[in-house]
Design an enzyme around this catalytic site. Structure first.
Site, short mmCIF file in Angstrom:
data_model
loop_
_atom_site.label_atom_id
_atom_site.label_comp_id
_atom_site.label_asym_id
_atom_site.label_seq_id
_atom_site.Cartn_x
_atom_site.Cartn_y
_atom_site.Cartn_z
N PHE A 104 13.37 -16.14 -7.45
CA PHE A 104 14.16 -16.23 -6.22
C PHE A 104 13.28 -16.91 -5.17
O PHE A 104 12.06 -16.70 -5.16
CB PHE A 104 14.60 -14.86 -5.70
CG PHE A 104 15.66 -14.19 -6.52
CD1 PHE A 104 17.00 -14.34 -6.21
CD2 PHE A 104 15.32 -13.42 -7.61
CE1 PHE A 104 17.98 -13.73 -6.96
CE2 PHE A 104 16.28 -12.80 -8.38
CZ PHE A 104 17.63 -12.95 -8.05
N HIS A 130 16.42 -11.23 -1.75
CA HIS A 130 16.98 -12.10 -2.78
C HIS A 130 17.95 -13.11 -2.18
O HIS A 130 18.79 -13.66 -2.90
CB HIS A 130 17.73 -11.28 -3.84
CG HIS A 130 16.89 -10.30 -4.58
ND1 HIS A 130 16.56 -9.07 -4.05
CD2 HIS A 130 16.29 -10.36 -5.79
CE1 HIS A 130 15.81 -8.41 -4.92
NE2 HIS A 130 15.63 -9.18 -5.98
N GLU A 147 3.44 -15.20 -8.79
CA GLU A 147 3.86 -16.54 -8.37
C GLU A 147 2.68 -17.43 -8.02
O GLU A 147 2.71 -18.64 -8.28
CB GLU A 147 4.82 -16.43 -7.18
CG GLU A 147 6.19 -15.90 -7.52
CD GLU A 147 6.23 -14.40 -7.70
OE1 GLU A 147 7.22 -13.89 -8.27
OE2 GLU A 147 5.26 -13.72 -7.26
#
Length: 337
Positions: free
Chosen positions: A83, A129, A60
């Protein structure tokens, strides 16, 4: 007017912007060939090619860091973090680079970047999540933070976000992807699934970031909500019979304080509803703003309905969420002058 789920509306927005602007790029984990874990980008790579819509490694920080560099050079990346729970490795890039680029460069550079991410619970995804981290971004000067609650808003706000010259954090409530619903602790859906789609205009349109939507007009109390909690608020009003005005904030940063003030000056009462944990959350900021702007109009103490101050529970997530019963009790408390 065609009907779309939120997933379809988001995909339509990206499709339109990819077609309109060659500088728009869509990338992230599994968004290309697979079309995204929630299928929001399905078919876009086949239509626009691997140079415009592409997959990235599971990194990320690199995804957002690369997007910041592209945005500084005039492109308009729209990246997906799979997520919201996965955004923390990219937090440094978002807050230290993207948010500051315009100001630290004395406006030599801008950062027209959108970071899309599914937020909130309701899919039995457990602690990693299901988080709602919006408060971590509303604290950061230089960012805009958006959370749609309808397919119509999702498309119009995403187009506006991609066209915006500054970075936008675009949070998508996953409980609304295929139609709003809530459930019990067994995971059984007990509401709203019968309306999975909403009317969404064809073609290009945008909704101004920073403008709230009055979802229901009322005279007795104001409810401030966003994302999935807008539907919980509607159910609570129906259950309680209280004539509440429901304001869907849509944009947390910038915040439409004028719409909030006008409503509370009329009703004199306010209930803030959000899914995230209570302490140091965005609801506290809303209450502070209301106290400063509307204190002399208030007839009763402000009320907050939130998630627990605890790590996200897997087995009991439907008890963790604010539900219609909890919101209805807060409405009744607000009515006690």
């Amino acid at each position: 007017m065609p009907r779309m789920t939120m997933i379809e509306a988001l995909r339509d927005a990206m499709d339109i912007m990819l077609a309109r602007d060659p500088g728009v790029l869509v990338f992230g984990e599994d968004v290309g060939y697979f079309g995204g874990v929630f299928r929001c980008t399905a078919g876009l790579q086949a239509k626009y090619g691997e140079e415009r819509v592409f997959d990235t490694p599971i990194n990320e920080s690199a995804i957002v860091g690369m997007a910041v560099g592209m945005a500084a050079q005039g492109m308009r990346p729209c990246v997906e973090v799979q997520f919201a729970d996965y955004v923390y490795p990219a937090y440094d890039q978002i807050t230290q680079e993207a948010a500051r680029l315009r100001h630290r460069s004395n406006e030599m550079f801008t950062c027209p970047l959108v970071v899309r991410m599914p937020t909130g619970g309701g899919i039995f995804g457990g602690q990693t999540h299901s988080q709602s981290p919006e408060a971590l971004f509303t604290h950061v000067a230089g960012l805009k933070v958006v959370i749609p609650s309808t397919p119509y808003d999702a498309k119009g706000l995403l187009i506006a976000a991609i066209e915006d010259p500054d970075p936008v954090i675009f949070l998508e409530p996953k409980r609304l992807y295929n139609g709003p619903f809530y459930g019990d602790h067994s995971g059984k859906s007990v509401g709203w699934r019968q309306h999975p789609a909403g009317e969404v205009p064809e073609g290009h349109y945008s909704i101004g970031i920073g403008k709230a939507d009055i979802r229901r007009e009322g005279a007795e109390v104001t409810i401030l909500a966003y994302g999935t909690m807008v539907y919980i608020a509607e159910a609570a009003v129906e259950q309680s019979g209280i004539d509440a005005e429901i304001i869907d904030l849509r944009s947390l940063l910038p915040l439409d304080l004028e719409t909030i003030k006008t409503s509370i000056e009329k009703t004199g009462r306010c209930v803030v509803v959000r899914e995230a944990t209570r302490t140091s959350g965005f609801g506290g900021e809303l209450i502070a703003e209301i106290q400063e702007a509307c204190f002399w109009h208030l007839k009763s103490p402000l009320q907050r309905v939130t998630g627990w101050d605890a790590p996200y529970p897997h087995a009991t997530e439907w008890d963790y969420f604010p539900g219609p019963d909890r919101v209805a009790r807060a409405l009744q408390t607000a009515m006690e002058d």
